[in-house]
Design an enzyme around this catalytic site. Structure first.
Site, short mmCIF file in Angstrom:
data_model
loop_
_atom_site.label_atom_id
_atom_site.label_comp_id
_atom_site.label_asym_id
_atom_site.label_seq_id
_atom_site.Cartn_x
_atom_site.Cartn_y
_atom_site.Cartn_z
N CYS A 223 25.15 6.48 -21.87
CA CYS A 223 25.67 7.73 -21.30
C CYS A 223 24.59 8.79 -21.29
O CYS A 223 24.50 9.59 -20.37
CB CYS A 223 26.88 8.19 -22.08
SG CYS A 223 26.71 8.03 -23.85
N GLU B 206 34.02 11.74 -23.11
CA GLU B 206 32.57 11.56 -23.08
C GLU B 206 32.28 10.65 -21.89
O GLU B 206 32.59 9.47 -21.92
CB GLU B 206 32.12 10.96 -24.41
CG GLU B 206 30.69 11.28 -24.73
CD GLU B 206 29.75 10.21 -24.22
OE1 GLU B 206 29.32 10.32 -23.05
OE2 GLU B 206 29.46 9.29 -25.00
N LYS C 186 41.61 0.86 -28.18
CA LYS C 186 41.45 -0.19 -27.15
C LYS C 186 39.99 -0.26 -26.72
O LYS C 186 39.46 0.64 -26.08
CB LYS C 186 42.30 0.09 -25.92
CG LYS C 186 42.44 -1.18 -25.07
CD LYS C 186 42.46 -0.98 -23.58
CE LYS C 186 41.15 -0.76 -22.91
NZ LYS C 186 40.32 -1.97 -22.67
N GLU D 50 25.24 8.97 -11.41
CA GLU D 50 24.90 8.14 -12.55
C GLU D 50 24.85 6.68 -12.09
O GLU D 50 25.85 6.12 -11.65
CB GLU D 50 25.95 8.30 -13.65
CG GLU D 50 25.60 7.52 -14.90
CD GLU D 50 26.61 7.70 -16.03
OE1 GLU D 50 27.81 7.55 -15.78
OE2 GLU D 50 26.18 7.99 -17.15
N GLY E 107 33.79 6.78 -21.30
CA GLY E 107 33.74 5.88 -20.15
C GLY E 107 33.42 6.66 -18.89
O GLY E 107 32.68 7.63 -18.93
N SER E 108 34.00 6.23 -17.78
CA SER E 108 33.66 6.81 -16.48
C SER E 108 34.43 8.11 -16.22
O SER E 108 35.56 8.28 -16.70
CB SER E 108 33.99 5.81 -15.38
OG SER E 108 35.38 5.56 -15.36
N VAL F 265 38.06 7.44 -14.75
CA VAL F 265 39.14 7.15 -15.71
C VAL F 265 39.35 8.37 -16.62
O VAL F 265 40.48 8.68 -17.00
CB VAL F 265 38.84 5.88 -16.53
CG1 VAL F 265 39.93 5.64 -17.57
CG2 VAL F 265 38.74 4.67 -15.60
N GLY F 266 38.28 9.10 -16.89
CA GLY F 266 38.39 10.31 -17.72
C GLY F 266 39.42 11.29 -17.16
O GLY F 266 40.21 11.89 -17.91
P1 NAP Z 1 35.71 2.63 -17.35
O1 NAP Z 1 36.56 1.90 -16.39
O2 NAP Z 1 35.87 4.10 -17.45
O3 NAP Z 1 35.96 1.95 -18.78
C1 NAP Z 1 35.95 2.62 -20.02
C2 NAP Z 1 37.17 2.23 -20.85
O4 NAP Z 1 38.36 2.70 -20.20
C3 NAP Z 1 37.36 0.73 -21.00
O5 NAP Z 1 37.90 0.46 -22.28
C4 NAP Z 1 38.35 0.42 -19.91
O6 NAP Z 1 39.03 -0.77 -20.12
C5 NAP Z 1 39.26 1.62 -19.99
N1 NAP Z 1 40.06 1.87 -18.78
C6 NAP Z 1 39.81 1.46 -17.51
N2 NAP Z 1 40.78 1.89 -16.69
C7 NAP Z 1 41.66 2.58 -17.44
C8 NAP Z 1 42.88 3.28 -17.16
N3 NAP Z 1 43.40 3.34 -15.92
N4 NAP Z 1 43.53 3.88 -18.18
C9 NAP Z 1 43.02 3.84 -19.43
N5 NAP Z 1 41.88 3.18 -19.77
C10 NAP Z 1 41.21 2.57 -18.77
O7 NAP Z 1 34.20 2.34 -17.08
P2 NAP Z 1 33.56 1.00 -16.47
O8 NAP Z 1 34.34 0.53 -15.29
O9 NAP Z 1 33.35 0.05 -17.58
O10 NAP Z 1 32.17 1.56 -15.96
C11 NAP Z 1 32.09 2.27 -14.73
C12 NAP Z 1 31.06 3.38 -14.82
O11 NAP Z 1 31.43 4.32 -15.83
C13 NAP Z 1 29.66 2.94 -15.22
O12 NAP Z 1 28.95 2.43 -14.16
C14 NAP Z 1 29.11 4.21 -15.79
O13 NAP Z 1 28.63 5.04 -14.77
C15 NAP Z 1 30.29 4.86 -16.46
N6 NAP Z 1 30.35 4.57 -17.91
C16 NAP Z 1 29.99 5.54 -18.79
C17 NAP Z 1 30.03 5.26 -20.16
C18 NAP Z 1 29.65 6.27 -21.19
O14 NAP Z 1 29.21 5.90 -22.26
N7 NAP Z 1 29.86 7.53 -20.94
C19 NAP Z 1 30.42 4.02 -20.61
C20 NAP Z 1 30.79 3.04 -19.69
C21 NAP Z 1 30.76 3.35 -18.36
P3 NAP Z 1 38.50 -2.14 -19.44
O15 NAP Z 1 37.05 -2.20 -19.62
O16 NAP Z 1 39.19 -3.14 -20.24
O17 NAP Z 1 38.90 -2.07 -18.01
#
Ligand code: NAP
Ligand code: MG
Length: 484
Positions: free
Chosen positions: A290, A256, A181, A386, A234-235, A238-239
């Site tokens: 990241c 990650e 996804k 971050e 991701g964040s 959610v991690g």
């Molecule tokens: P995020 O919500 O953690 O999104 C990452 C992935 O997880 C996306 O595919 C997202 O889908 C999915 N997701 C969201 N909620 C979920 C849930 N409850 N269960 C399972 N999967 C879920 O991150 P973001 O909101 O895009 O970004 C927020 C912050 O996270 C950023 O500001 C940054 O600090 C951090 N971040 C870190 C990385 C990294 O490379 N480590 C990457 C992105 C963000 P949808 O996008 O479709 O909601």
């Protein structure tokens, strides 16, 4: 307006090599960060779509054509796919740039890296050997590396193609099947890449893509009892949910989750060599990396000199959508722009320097001028959290011990860099860093395809890239043969 040659993927999921709409018939708009305009749509999937994808992946793993391939055949397929990606790199880069907003130069580099993952893991697929262990007389003991089965993958929007590449190539190389996804904010390149996977000849069900909301489709995937492993980028927020879901299903996960990575500049450092890295590590991809180098620790005696040089370099950075050579584009979304602007507004530190936004950027886009703050208190929000934007915190230190304390003094631990000519210090500081990757007199955000990469603590756990990823995506079985 997209370039005329940009054909867009349809709002469909890939399930068992068929492109199908979401079962509920829903789709959702895709916005370009360049101008804030809706320019495409994707399928808005729910638990029933995820379930269908997992069923296809399970079948491919247990009895489908995928399950019959040898490691060499899997490798050949992955390498063929890599060459196909290379052949389509320019169109993929244009699509990525439109969808994610990243400058075209960065998008082109991303596609080369994406192709490289398939080349690398294609070559590695038949080189992960088992072991023979000494045991009692009359026994042969062999240790096998086996795939987990169905791997669930949830990836973010910052490097959609690259993270797709590093995840899919390694998981498939070991013989797993996948349901992935991508992020709703940028996933068009992933859909196009999946079309190329079908063209490359991957058997039905080996790779399935389901788009949609994280809290619906992502949640359903992470909680589904039909997956055997889950990998998430991701964040941290959610991690945590992913790890809890994995625990409930008694399956392993890799996380990650980003970082607050430091570059430590000692007073004997080659500043001419360091300066471009100090700037690029936080400006690249709008700081939405990241492994962005979001903290620069500078030995006090050279603090003012480094600050002056940073100010000069930041002043030369212009966020732009039209400049082919731009290193900085818009941020991913209105939400992310707001988040970054809030950090900037609330920063409790002097501004060292700022870049600007090009005069010709479209009004609806999500642009933020890069900014460097310092001296920043290592305990402050700006030094601890971050930001995920082009915002750099510069922190002074007095000696090696203090530098190490500050560098390790956040909840994160992903990457670090040490800039010094002193060989002993290089080794000591590298050893002291609590993180997954250390650069000495250099900085490669995320490092190369070959280099194991991942974090500690709030940056997550597990390793991707290099051979380490092949070990993550496989498990050991020990066979004890009592032959008498
Ligand atoms: P995020 O919500 O953690 O999104 C990452 C992935 O997880 C996306 O595919 C997202 O889908 C999915 N997701 C969201 N909620 C979920 C849930 N409850 N269960 C399972 N999967 C879920 O991150 P973001 O909101 O895009 O970004 C927020 C912050 O996270 C950023 O500001 C940054 O600090 C951090 N971040 C870190 C990385 C990294 O490379 N480590 C990457 C992105 C963000 P949808 O996008 O479709 O909601
Ligand atoms: Mg988008």
């Amino acid at each position: 307006m997209q370039p005329a040659h940009l054909t867009l993927p349809q709002p469909l999921n890939l399930i068992g090599n068929h492109w199908v709409p979401a079962r509920a018939g829903r789709s959702m708009p895709v916005i370009s960060p360049i101008d804030g305009e809706v320019f495409a749509s994707i399928a808005e999937s729910d638990a029933s779509d995820v379930d269908a994808a997992i069923t296809a992946a399970r079948q491919a793993f247990e009895t489908g054509d995928w399950s019959r391939l040898t490691a060499a055949e899997r490798g050949r397929l992955l390498m063929r796919y890599g060459r196909l990606i290379e052949a389509h790199a320019e169109a993929l880069a244009q699509l990525e740039s439109r969808d994610n907003g990243k400058p075209i130069r960065q998008a082109r580099a991303d596609m080369i890296a994406t192709a490289r993952y398939f080349e690398y893991y294609g070559g590695a697929a038949d080189k992960v050997h088992g072991e023979v262990l000494p045991f009692l007389n009359g026994y042969d003991v062999t240790v096998h590396r086996e795939p987990y089965g169905v791997v669930g993958a949830i990836i973010p929007w910052n490097y959609p193609a690259q993270i797709y590449g590093r995840t899919v190539a390694a998981a498939l190389a070991m013989g797993n099947t996948m349901v992935l996804k991508p992020a709703e904010d940028a996933c068009l390149s992933v859909l196009r890449l999946a079309e190329l996977a079908v063209e490359a000849g991957f058997p039905a069900g080996a790779l399935n893509i389901v788009t949609g909301r994280g809290d619906v489709a992502g949640k359903a995937l992470s909680e589904h009892r039909g997956i055997d492993f889950i990998t998430f980028t991701g964040s941290p927020e959610v991690g945590v949910m992913i790890q809890v879901a994995a625990a409930r299903n008694f399956i392993p996960c890799t996380l990650e989750l980003g970082g607050k990575s430091p570059q430590i500049v000692f007073d004997d450092a080659d500043l001419d060599a360091a300066m471009p890295y100090l700037v690029n590590a936080i400006v690249q991809n709008g700081g939405q990396t990241c492994s962005a180098g979001s903290r620069v620790l500078v030995q006090r005696g050279i603090f003012d000199a480094v600050a002056a040089r940073l100010a000069e370099r930041f002043a030369a950075v212009t966020a732009s959508a039209s400049d082919e050579d731009a290193v900085l584009g818009p941020l991913i979304s209105a939400r992310q722009k707001k988040r970054v602007e809030t950090y900037i507004a609330e920063a409790d530190a002097p501004v060292i320097g700022r870049g600007q936004i090009a005069a010709d950027t479209p009004g609806g886009g999500f642009y933020v001028a890069p900014v460097v703050f310092g001296p920043v208190d290592p305990a402050s929000k700006l030094a601890q959290e971050e930001v995920f934007g082009p915002v750099l915190a510069v922190i002074p230190f007095d000696d090696e011990a203090q530098a190490i304390r500050i560098a390790n003094g956040t909840e994160y631990g992903l990457v670090a860099a040490v800039w010094t000519r002193d060989g002993g210090r290089q080794a000591r500081v590298a050893k002291a860093m609590r993180c997954g990757q250390v650069f000495i007199n250099g900085y490669g955000a995320g490092g190369g395809v070959e280099l194991p990469f991942g974090g500690v603590r709030k940056s997550g756990h597990g390793r991707e890239k290099g051979f380490a990823a092949l070990y993550e995506f496989s498990q050991i079985k020990t066979v004890v043969n009592n032959h008498g």
